[in-house]
Design an enzyme around this catalytic site. Structure first.
Site, PDB file in Angstrom:
ATOM      1  N   LYS A  52      59.618 -10.019 -20.815  1.00 38.62           N
ATOM      2  CA  LYS A  52      60.362  -8.990 -21.671  1.00 38.62           C
ATOM      3  C   LYS A  52      61.120  -8.242 -21.035  1.00 38.62           C
ATOM      4  O   LYS A  52      62.241  -7.885 -21.268  1.00 38.62           O
ATOM      5  CB  LYS A  52      59.345  -8.567 -22.803  1.00 38.62           C
ATOM      6  CG  LYS A  52      58.939  -9.636 -23.760  1.00 38.62           C
ATOM      7  CD  LYS A  52      57.822  -9.116 -24.525  1.00 38.62           C
ATOM      8  CE  LYS A  52      57.263 -10.240 -25.442  1.00 38.62           C
ATOM      9  NZ  LYS A  52      56.045 -10.083 -26.179  1.00 38.62           N
ATOM     10  N   GLN A  96      52.036  -5.393 -27.257  1.00 32.34           N
ATOM     11  CA  GLN A  96      51.764  -6.766 -27.132  1.00 32.34           C
ATOM     12  C   GLN A  96      50.262  -7.224 -27.585  1.00 32.34           C
ATOM     13  O   GLN A  96      49.314  -6.593 -27.341  1.00 32.34           O
ATOM     14  CB  GLN A  96      51.514  -7.157 -25.353  1.00 32.34           C
ATOM     15  CG  GLN A  96      51.210  -8.491 -25.038  1.00 32.34           C
ATOM     16  CD  GLN A  96      52.494  -9.411 -25.326  1.00 32.34           C
ATOM     17  OE1 GLN A  96      53.957  -9.130 -25.201  1.00 32.34           O
ATOM     18  NE2 GLN A  96      52.040 -10.582 -25.786  1.00 32.34           N
ATOM     19  N   ASP A 119      59.517  -6.911 -33.250  1.00 33.37           N
ATOM     20  CA  ASP A 119      59.091  -8.198 -33.502  1.00 33.37           C
ATOM     21  C   ASP A 119      58.773  -8.687 -34.990  1.00 33.37           C
ATOM     22  O   ASP A 119      58.424  -9.803 -34.861  1.00 33.37           O
ATOM     23  CB  ASP A 119      57.320  -7.858 -33.020  1.00 33.37           C
ATOM     24  CG  ASP A 119      56.858  -8.322 -31.875  1.00 33.37           C
ATOM     25  OD1 ASP A 119      57.696  -9.077 -31.164  1.00 33.37           O
ATOM     26  OD2 ASP A 119      55.868  -7.721 -31.154  1.00 33.37           O
TER      27      ASP A 119
END
Ligand code: NAP
Length: 283
Positions: A52, A96, A119
């Protein structure tokens, strides 16, 4: 012989488009950072976080890394999220997953400002998807829509079966296919006659999380098959939820593992970040 849908190539196209857009936005004085929080040292999570950061560097947006020890308390994590919610230059916040067991994932997801939830996991954004309003969409299903569109797969009026009903893949996937005017069936572990139901599909999207579960008996001749799964087989090679060698001769198009759905997730995360920088809110 099926067309092999090349997720590596398509994700690269998307990242290159975003890179250009980021340059234009910078010229207009619009910029911002993605904050990535990792708790603990899970090696797989470490790889995802690194990818990322690299993607941010590639398209030209800043990334802020927060690597917290495994024993970090929930309150401490929530405190950091609140701090990042308030920071003007932070346009996206990503925690995460999975988190250590002593931290409640739902509470953490809900603490992220919906306007920075790149997300697309916050109930505000999943709710918007459900009622057909713009919002951040979960990256893997959004990436699959791009794979289909950019490969010229017609969705309108097609029968689509999604196997899997998780909040981050199966459910948003089904809603997105509905948005694309497909007729959608969601199958799961309690579904009866799964092979028969899957054989109705013009587009079969497999997100069961079981290595090579789906063989030829699940696939209608000419179907488009999208494999979301990612696993290591007994020889430590990457494989999906689909028996590729068995299904490929039947399908009209299929995603490989690796190089299919996988690379799209990060490309769409970048897309959400750029959207957030562009509009200052969800796109
Ligand atoms: P998940 O939360 O484990 O959900 C799996 C779903 O499959 C559940 O809804 C489950 O049904 C259903 N299922 C399990 N066994 C089944 C069976 N035998 N028959 C029919 N349905 C069955 O997994 P996920 O997070 O959605 O992820 C799915 C897969 O995609 C995993 O392999 C994951 O690693 C991969 N993934 C890849 C990416 C990427 O970027 N490529 C991103 C996310 C996930 P119930 O609800 O009834 O239990």
């Amino acid at each position: 012989m099926a067309v092999i849908i090349d997720g590596k190539k398509i994700s690269q196209q998307i990242k290159d488009e975003l890179k250009e857009k980021v340059q234009k936005l910078r010229a207009e004085g619009k910029h911002g950072a993605l904050a990535v929080i990792q708790v603990g040292t899970d090696p797989a999570s470490g790889v995802y976080v690194r990818n990322k950061k690299n993607a941010c560097a590639y398209i030209g947006i800043d990334s802020l890394a927060y690597e917290l020890p495994e024993e970090t308390g929930e309150e401490e994590l929530l405190g950091l999220i609140e701090e990042l919610n308030q920071k003007e230059e932070v346009k996206g916040i990503l925690v995460q997953l999975p988190l250590p067991e002593h931290i409640c994932e739902d509470r953490v997801i809900q603490a992220i400002s919906p306007e920075k939830d790149v997300d697309g996991f916050h109930p505000w954004n999943t709710g918007k998807l459900t009622i057909g309003e713009p919002g951040f969409v979960s990256c893997t299903p959004a990436g699959i829509i791009q794979l289909l569109k950019r490969s010229g797969v017609e969705t309108e009026g097609k029968n689509c079966v999604v196997i899997g009903r998780s909040n981050i893949v199966g459910k948003p996937m089904a809603l997105l296919m509905l948005r694309e005017n497909a007729t959608v069936t969601i199958a799961h572990s309690r579904t009866r006659n799964l092979p028969e139901i899957c054989r109705q599909a013009d587009i079969l999207i497999v997100a069961v999380g079981k290595p090579q579960l789906i063989g030829a008996e699940y696939v209608k001749k000419g179907a488009v098959v999208i494999d979301v799964g990612i696993h290591r087989d007994e020889n430590n090679r990457l494989c999906g939820d689909v028996k590729f060698d068995e299904v490929e001769p039947l399908a009209s198009a299929i995603t490989p593992v690796p190089g299919g759905v996988g690379p799209m997730t990060i490309a769409m995360l970048m897309n959400n970040c750029v959207q957030s920088i562009e509009t200052g809110q969800e796109g």
